[in-house]
Design a protein around this motif. Structure first.
Motif, PDB file in Angstrom:
ATOM      1  N   ARG A  77       0.838  -1.201   0.000  1.00  0.00           N
ATOM      2  CA  ARG A  77       0.000   0.000   0.000  1.00  0.00           C
ATOM      3  C   ARG A  77       0.875   1.253   0.000  1.00  0.00           C
ATOM      4  NH1 ARG A  77      -3.042  -3.089  -1.678  1.00  0.00           N
ATOM      5  NH2 ARG A  77      -4.988  -3.844  -0.727  1.00  0.00           N
ATOM      6  N   GLY A  78       1.974   1.204   0.730  1.00  0.00           N
ATOM      7  CA  GLY A  78       2.895   2.341   0.703  1.00  0.00           C
ATOM      8  C   GLY A  78       3.497   2.546  -0.671  1.00  0.00           C
ATOM      9  N   THR A  79       3.802   1.453  -1.355  1.00  0.00           N
ATOM     10  CA  THR A  79       4.372   1.539  -2.702  1.00  0.00           C
ATOM     11  C   THR A  79       3.331   2.044  -3.695  1.00  0.00           C
ATOM     12  OG1 THR A  79       5.915  -0.255  -2.186  1.00  0.00           O
ATOM     13  CG2 THR A  79       5.518   0.227  -4.521  1.00  0.00           C
ATOM     14  N   GLN A  80       2.100   1.583  -3.578  1.00  0.00           N
ATOM     15  CA  GLN A  80       1.039   2.088  -4.456  1.00  0.00           C
ATOM     16  C   GLN A  80       0.821   3.585  -4.235  1.00  0.00           C
ATOM     17  OE1 GLN A  80      -1.757  -0.958  -3.127  1.00  0.00           O
ATOM     18  NE2 GLN A  80      -1.919  -1.744  -5.225  1.00  0.00           N
ATOM     19  N   SER A  81       0.917   4.015  -2.981  1.00  0.00           N
ATOM     20  CA  SER A  81       0.807   5.447  -2.692  1.00  0.00           C
ATOM     21  C   SER A  81       1.964   6.211  -3.336  1.00  0.00           C
ATOM     22  CB  SER A  81       0.804   5.676  -1.178  1.00  0.00           C
ATOM     23  OG  SER A  81       0.768   7.051  -0.880  1.00  0.00           O
ATOM     24  N   LEU A  82       3.165   5.630  -3.273  1.00  0.00           N
ATOM     25  CA  LEU A  82       4.334   6.256  -3.895  1.00  0.00           C
ATOM     26  C   LEU A  82       4.127   6.440  -5.395  1.00  0.00           C
ATOM     27  CD1 LEU A  82       7.372   7.128  -3.682  1.00  0.00           C
ATOM     28  CD2 LEU A  82       7.941   4.741  -4.143  1.00  0.00           C
ATOM     29  N   ILE A  83       3.585   5.436  -6.053  1.00  0.00           N
ATOM     30  CA  ILE A  83       3.336   5.514  -7.496  1.00  0.00           C
ATOM     31  C   ILE A  83       2.309   6.599  -7.796  1.00  0.00           C
ATOM     32  CG2 ILE A  83       2.520   4.250  -9.518  1.00  0.00           C
ATOM     33  CD1 ILE A  83       3.487   1.661  -8.019  1.00  0.00           C
ATOM     34  N   ALA A  84       1.256   6.658  -6.979  1.00  0.00           N
ATOM     35  CA  ALA A  84       0.245   7.700  -7.171  1.00  0.00           C
ATOM     36  C   ALA A  84       0.849   9.088  -6.973  1.00  0.00           C
ATOM     37  CB  ALA A  84      -0.917   7.472  -6.212  1.00  0.00           C
ATOM     38  N   ARG A  85       1.748   9.225  -6.007  1.00  0.00           N
ATOM     39  CA  ARG A  85       2.410  10.527  -5.792  1.00  0.00           C
ATOM     40  C   ARG A  85       3.288  10.878  -6.980  1.00  0.00           C
ATOM     41  NH1 ARG A  85       3.242   8.105  -0.679  1.00  0.00           N
ATOM     42  NH2 ARG A  85       5.521   8.135  -0.837  1.00  0.00           N
ATOM     43  N   PHE A  86       3.943   9.883  -7.557  1.00  0.00           N
ATOM     44  CA  PHE A  86       4.750  10.115  -8.761  1.00  0.00           C
ATOM     45  C   PHE A  86       3.875  10.703  -9.869  1.00  0.00           C
ATOM     46  CE2 PHE A  86       6.413   8.766 -12.877  1.00  0.00           C
ATOM     47  CZ  PHE A  86       7.768   9.070 -12.780  1.00  0.00           C
ATOM     48  N   ASN A  87       2.636  10.231  -9.956  1.00  0.00           N
ATOM     49  CA  ASN A  87       1.696  10.719 -10.975  1.00  0.00           C
ATOM     50  C   ASN A  87       1.002  12.016 -10.583  1.00  0.00           C
ATOM     51  OD1 ASN A  87       2.101   8.669 -12.865  1.00  0.00           O
ATOM     52  ND2 ASN A  87       0.597   7.325 -11.917  1.00  0.00           N
ATOM     53  N   GLY A  88       1.243  12.501  -9.355  1.00  0.00           N
ATOM     54  CA  GLY A  88       0.582  13.717  -8.898  1.00  0.00           C
ATOM     55  C   GLY A  88      -0.837  13.492  -8.425  1.00  0.00           C
ATOM     56  N   ALA A 128      -3.303   8.750  -3.558  1.00  0.00           N
ATOM     57  CA  ALA A 128      -2.168   8.352  -2.716  1.00  0.00           C
ATOM     58  C   ALA A 128      -2.577   8.298  -1.248  1.00  0.00           C
ATOM     59  CB  ALA A 128      -1.014   9.333  -2.910  1.00  0.00           C
ATOM     60  N   LEU A 129      -3.371   9.254  -0.801  1.00  0.00           N
ATOM     61  CA  LEU A 129      -3.860   9.245   0.580  1.00  0.00           C
ATOM     62  C   LEU A 129      -4.754   8.032   0.841  1.00  0.00           C
ATOM     63  CD1 LEU A 129      -4.678  12.991   1.344  1.00  0.00           C
ATOM     64  CD2 LEU A 129      -3.100  11.515   2.607  1.00  0.00           C
ATOM     65  N   ASP A 130      -5.575   7.678  -0.133  1.00  0.00           N
ATOM     66  CA  ASP A 130      -6.443   6.509   0.023  1.00  0.00           C
ATOM     67  C   ASP A 130      -5.620   5.249   0.247  1.00  0.00           C
ATOM     68  OD1 ASP A 130      -8.719   8.039  -0.271  1.00  0.00           O
ATOM     69  OD2 ASP A 130      -8.977   7.590  -2.405  1.00  0.00           O
ATOM     70  N   TYR A 131      -4.538   5.081  -0.518  1.00  0.00           N
ATOM     71  CA  TYR A 131      -3.670   3.911  -0.340  1.00  0.00           C
ATOM     72  C   TYR A 131      -3.059   3.905   1.056  1.00  0.00           C
ATOM     73  CZ  TYR A 131      -3.711   2.428  -5.266  1.00  0.00           C
ATOM     74  OH  TYR A 131      -4.071   1.954  -6.509  1.00  0.00           O
ATOM     75  N   VAL A 132      -2.591   5.079   1.508  1.00  0.00           N
ATOM     76  CA  VAL A 132      -1.986   5.163   2.836  1.00  0.00           C
ATOM     77  C   VAL A 132      -2.993   4.752   3.900  1.00  0.00           C
ATOM     78  CG1 VAL A 132      -1.173   6.789   4.595  1.00  0.00           C
ATOM     79  CG2 VAL A 132      -0.231   6.887   2.292  1.00  0.00           C
ATOM     80  N   ARG A 133      -4.180   5.291   3.833  1.00  0.00           N
ATOM     81  CA  ARG A 133      -5.177   5.037   4.877  1.00  0.00           C
ATOM     82  C   ARG A 133      -5.692   3.602   4.838  1.00  0.00           C
ATOM     83  NH1 ARG A 133      -7.343  11.245   4.129  1.00  0.00           N
ATOM     84  NH2 ARG A 133      -5.621  12.131   5.353  1.00  0.00           N
ATOM     85  N   ASP A 134      -5.720   3.018   3.648  1.00  0.00           N
ATOM     86  CA  ASP A 134      -6.060   1.604   3.580  1.00  0.00           C
ATOM     87  C   ASP A 134      -4.981   0.770   4.258  1.00  0.00           C
ATOM     88  OD1 ASP A 134      -7.881  -0.540   2.197  1.00  0.00           O
ATOM     89  OD2 ASP A 134      -5.822  -1.162   1.780  1.00  0.00           O
ATOM     90  N   GLY A 135      -3.725   1.129   4.034  1.00  0.00           N
ATOM     91  CA  GLY A 135      -2.629   0.399   4.673  1.00  0.00           C
ATOM     92  C   GLY A 135      -2.614   0.546   6.181  1.00  0.00           C
ATOM     93  N   LEU A 136      -2.983   1.723   6.689  1.00  0.00           N
ATOM     94  CA  LEU A 136      -2.929   1.969   8.125  1.00  0.00           C
ATOM     95  C   LEU A 136      -3.952   1.147   8.899  1.00  0.00           C
ATOM     96  CD1 LEU A 136      -2.350   5.837   8.182  1.00  0.00           C
ATOM     97  CD2 LEU A 136      -0.741   4.061   8.917  1.00  0.00           C
ATOM     98  N   LEU A 152       2.879   6.644   7.245  1.00  0.00           N
ATOM     99  CA  LEU A 152       2.649   7.993   7.745  1.00  0.00           C
ATOM    100  C   LEU A 152       3.526   9.011   7.025  1.00  0.00           C
ATOM    101  CD1 LEU A 152       2.319   7.280  11.573  1.00  0.00           C
ATOM    102  CD2 LEU A 152       0.492   7.939   9.989  1.00  0.00           C
ATOM    103  N   CYS A 153       4.756   8.614   6.687  1.00  0.00           N
ATOM    104  CA  CYS A 153       5.618   9.518   5.923  1.00  0.00           C
ATOM    105  C   CYS A 153       5.066   9.733   4.518  1.00  0.00           C
ATOM    106  CB  CYS A 153       7.047   8.971   5.862  1.00  0.00           C
ATOM    107  SG  CYS A 153       7.971   9.211   7.403  1.00  0.00           S
ATOM    108  N   GLY A 154       4.424   8.702   3.952  1.00  0.00           N
ATOM    109  CA  GLY A 154       3.746   8.889   2.673  1.00  0.00           C
ATOM    110  C   GLY A 154       2.611   9.884   2.798  1.00  0.00           C
ATOM    111  N   GLU A 155       1.903   9.833   3.923  1.00  0.00           N
ATOM    112  CA  GLU A 155       0.828  10.811   4.143  1.00  0.00           C
ATOM    113  C   GLU A 155       1.403  12.213   4.282  1.00  0.00           C
ATOM    114  OE1 GLU A 155      -3.167  11.533   6.868  1.00  0.00           O
ATOM    115  OE2 GLU A 155      -2.110   9.601   6.926  1.00  0.00           O
TER     116      GLU A 155
END
Length: 402
Positions: free
Chosen positions: A200-211, A216-224, A239-242
């Motif tokens: 989930r953190g990696t999926q958030s990272l990819i979403a952040r790469f795409n802007g 990206a927040l949804d992936y983080v919160r699903d992981g948490l 949390l650092c991804g958030e």
């Protein structure tokens, strides 16, 4: 002329010889437009053209040598693209198989996870793809013991995660998402919450790469939601991804509050990550995340904190043995340090921070490096820097990156 493209070297030799485009075109028997396109990088030259131009301009073999070096790079890049395309097919098969059964994977999974930190993404893509192809072969042949399924799901998921990182570092976010999806499916089949949080953190990272910061927040919160009795630093990483999302959305107060929460999460972690290298979130990486987040705010105290965190992370990496250093992250951290310095009006310090990055060979300039470096170049185009020779020089140097 080290570091110059073949086209740039061709133009320099032509100008030094006092020849026009038409003059050179006549001697090498092509249209002058073709010569112009070669010089500007719009066309790939043939070796015959390189040899003819070398002789016509008296380059003493330097143009032929430049052509051969670029041709080798083109061949390597083409091989990497072919491997990336083939590896995507394997990820799709992992996703589509409803009853995924895995046997043993090669013992090199752990070694690959560690080696990723100091190796270019292309070779890592090749290695991870070869390991996972072996896993798929064993899957089809049902070559596994009755009690190995869960561990082998985890191994396949980690390999898919490595492929996701490789694809993203090569600039292909769509491929990275497919690999990450396969990694998540494997984690779910294995019941491995630690790996699923990492995915989930990696999926958030990819979403952040795409802007796509909302996604990206949804992936983080699903992981948490999986935080609990899970080993490792997955909560701190999420949390650092958030923090990165909040900073990119312009919320300084929330970003700094979340940084504090990430530090508390690290302090609560009592057991180490199950796998080192790419799958652990070190204190140095956490400082890197802080720097990479705060540079998206409006300067001032945030920029000063970003510079301090970046400098601390770089210093920590420089003290580590080479095999433990995350070279791409270290290079990116220098760009984040430069960004903070530009926000604070410290152009000379920014140029000093960028110097090692600007000297990188083309194959080491991963997509993140180009993306973040060119942001620094854009910042230097602001009116406040128009009369600064140092800003002009740094902007031109950044513009020469791939």
């Amino acid at each position: 002329m080290t570091g110059m493209t073949f086209g740039s070297q061709l133009r320099q030799h032509r100008l030094e010889a006092g020849q026009s485009l038409a003059d050179l075109a006549c001697q090498v028997h092509v249209h002058r437009t073709h010569v112009h396109h070669v010089e500007t990088g719009k066309r790939v030259p043939s070796r015959e053209l390189a040899e003819a131009a070398d002789q016509a301009l008296g380059a003493d073999g330097r143009l032929v040598q430049a052509f051969d070096e670029e041709d080798q790079q083109r061949r390597q890049q083409a091989a990497t693209r072919r491997t990336l395309a083939a590896s995507l097919g394997a990820s799709r098969k992992l996703v589509e198989l409803a009853d995924l059964e895995l046997d043993e994977l090669h013992a090199g999974v752990e070694e690959t996870a560690v080696d990723y930190l100091g190796t270019a993404p292309g070779p890592m893509l090749h290695r991870a793809d070869a390991l996972r192809r072996d896993a798929l072969s064993r899957l089809r042949d049902y070559r596994h013991g009755p009690h190995e399924r869960s561990d082998l799901y985890v191994a396949a998921g980690r390999l898919s995660g490595i492929l996701a990182y490789s694809a993203l570092d090569l600039g292909d976010a769509d491929a990275a998402l497919e690999h990450a999806r396969a990694a998540g499916r494997c984690a779910q089949h294995a019941g491995d919450t630690e790996l699923l949080m990492w995915v989930r953190g990696t999926q958030s990272l990819i979403a952040r790469f795409n802007g796509d910061y909302g996604i990206a927040l949804d992936y983080v919160r699903d992981g948490l939601q999986y935080v609990g009795d899970v080993p490792g630093t997955g909560e701190a990483r999420l949390l650092c991804g958030e923090v990165q999302c909040l900073a990119n959305l312009g919320d300084s107060r929330a970003a700094n509050r979340m940084l504090h929460m990430a530090e508390q999460a690290r302090e609560r972690a009592r057991r180490p990550d199950s796998l080192a290298g790419l799958f652990e979130f070190s204190e140095t990486k956490q400082r890197y995340y802080a720097a990479s987040s705060l540079i998206w705010l409006n300067g001032g105290d945030d920029a000063r904190t970003a510079a301090a965190e970046a400098q601390a992370a770089i210093g920590a990496w420089e003290r580590m043995p080479v095999e433990k250093r995350s070279l791409d992250d270290e290079r990116l951290c220098r760009i984040y340090l430069a960004t903070a310095h530009v926000q604070l009006g410290e152009v000379e310090a920014a140029a000093e921070a960028m110097t090692p990055v600007l000297a990188l060979p083309a194959e080491a300039q991963i997509s993140w490096i180009n993306k973040r470096a060119h942001r620094v170049g854009s910042m230097l185009a602001a009116p406040r820097y128009r009369r600064s020779p140092a800003a002009v020089d740094l902007r031109e140097a950044i513009g020469a990156l791939g």
